[in-house]
Design a protein around this motif. Sequence first.
Motif, mmCIF file in Angstrom:
data_model
loop_
_atom_site.group_PDB
_atom_site.id
_atom_site.type_symbol
_atom_site.label_atom_id
_atom_site.label_comp_id
_atom_site.label_asym_id
_atom_site.label_seq_id
_atom_site.Cartn_x
_atom_site.Cartn_y
_atom_site.Cartn_z
ATOM 1 N N GLU A 40 57.085 -4.873 119.195
ATOM 2 C CA GLU A 40 57.722 -4.133 120.277
ATOM 3 C C GLU A 40 58.864 -3.306 119.701
ATOM 4 O O GLU A 40 59.328 -3.562 118.590
ATOM 5 C CB GLU A 40 58.251 -5.117 121.323
ATOM 6 N N TYR A 41 59.325 -2.335 120.472
ATOM 7 C CA TYR A 41 60.424 -1.507 119.979
ATOM 8 C C TYR A 41 61.667 -2.369 119.775
ATOM 9 O O TYR A 41 61.967 -3.233 120.587
ATOM 10 C CB TYR A 41 60.709 -0.357 120.945
ATOM 11 N N PRO A 42 62.382 -2.159 118.662
ATOM 12 C CA PRO A 42 63.534 -3.003 118.331
ATOM 13 C C PRO A 42 64.665 -2.873 119.343
ATOM 14 O O PRO A 42 64.943 -1.792 119.845
ATOM 15 C CB PRO A 42 63.959 -2.490 116.949
ATOM 16 N N LEU A 43 65.323 -4.003 119.596
ATOM 17 C CA LEU A 43 66.414 -4.067 120.562
ATOM 18 C C LEU A 43 67.708 -4.440 119.848
ATOM 19 O O LEU A 43 67.755 -5.376 119.059
ATOM 20 C CB LEU A 43 66.098 -5.113 121.627
ATOM 21 N N ASN A 44 68.749 -3.677 120.144
ATOM 22 C CA ASN A 44 70.083 -3.999 119.664
ATOM 23 C C ASN A 44 70.690 -4.974 120.671
ATOM 24 O O ASN A 44 70.971 -4.603 121.806
ATOM 25 C CB ASN A 44 70.928 -2.721 119.568
ATOM 26 N N GLU A 45 70.870 -6.247 120.247
ATOM 27 C CA GLU A 45 71.346 -7.269 121.190
ATOM 28 C C GLU A 45 72.737 -6.967 121.741
ATOM 29 O O GLU A 45 73.052 -7.293 122.877
ATOM 30 C CB GLU A 45 71.351 -8.633 120.509
ATOM 31 N N LYS A 46 73.586 -6.344 120.935
ATOM 32 C CA LYS A 46 74.958 -6.092 121.364
ATOM 33 C C LYS A 46 75.029 -5.032 122.459
ATOM 34 O O LYS A 46 75.819 -5.138 123.392
ATOM 35 C CB LYS A 46 75.799 -5.660 120.168
ATOM 36 N N THR A 47 74.186 -3.990 122.354
ATOM 37 C CA THR A 47 74.244 -2.893 123.322
ATOM 38 C C THR A 47 73.133 -2.974 124.364
ATOM 39 O O THR A 47 73.224 -2.345 125.415
ATOM 40 C CB THR A 47 74.142 -1.531 122.608
ATOM 41 N N GLY A 48 72.051 -3.734 124.055
ATOM 42 C CA GLY A 48 70.913 -3.815 124.962
ATOM 43 C C GLY A 48 70.007 -2.602 124.885
ATOM 44 O O GLY A 48 69.074 -2.462 125.684
ATOM 45 N N ARG A 49 70.260 -1.712 123.929
ATOM 46 C CA ARG A 49 69.466 -0.489 123.806
ATOM 47 C C ARG A 49 68.353 -0.650 122.778
ATOM 48 O O ARG A 49 68.500 -1.386 121.804
ATOM 49 C CB ARG A 49 70.360 0.685 123.390
ATOM 50 N N THR A 50 67.245 0.052 123.017
ATOM 51 C CA THR A 50 66.153 0.042 122.046
ATOM 52 C C THR A 50 66.393 1.123 120.993
ATOM 53 O O THR A 50 67.113 2.094 121.232
ATOM 54 C CB THR A 50 64.791 0.285 122.722
#
Length: 217
Positions: A40-50
């Motif tokens: 799946e497209y990678p997620l930045n846990e800190k910002t919640g953005r892909t």
Amino acid sequence: MLPKVNTMLYYHIASSDESEAAVEYKSRIADEEEDGLLIEYPLNEKTGRTKRLYLGDEMSVFFVEADGVKHYFDSHVIGFKEDGVRLVKIMKPDPEKMTRVQRRSFLRVPAELELAVKISGKGRFVCKTDDVGGGGISFLYREPQGLKSEDAIQCWLLLPYKNGSVDHASFTAEVVRIKELESGRRQAMIKFIDISDSERQKIIRYCFERQLEYRNR
């Protein structure tokens, strides 16, 4: 052991931008093909953005087994696939080039990195490391520096990554042992006693990049 479908992958994406290269992303393996893993497209846990990926993007990846053992490998984007949602296809890891690390243990690698050392009440000096790990390092220096076992020291370590970016890790350490070498220099072995998780991760990232580099030779 190769990662399986539904395994969560964690990774850093190679970038010439230091702040971007330091970001950790995660994504699930949605499917598997003969030559690649569909994630799946990678997620930045800190910002919640892909994070949008492009063909050829390189990444340093790890996944964790149920018992806490981590497996590290290098990969890169080799394609994309539409399957209800858009998936990213990355190269499958070579089992022979994966690095396996037990829980609570830290890989150590030989490395000549620049290290600034400050001894309380005794000044500071710059030297070179002998090896580096997530739990401590050793470095070489010449007297007179007044360093002795059990001293607490402040350190700043220069970390060059394979994508060309450079970072610094700061920490407080305790001198465990000092060994006099035939060359006339001394080797100090130190363990970290006060280091943030983010600073430790910088060092661990460097270690695994070096380990993978050795395995690829």
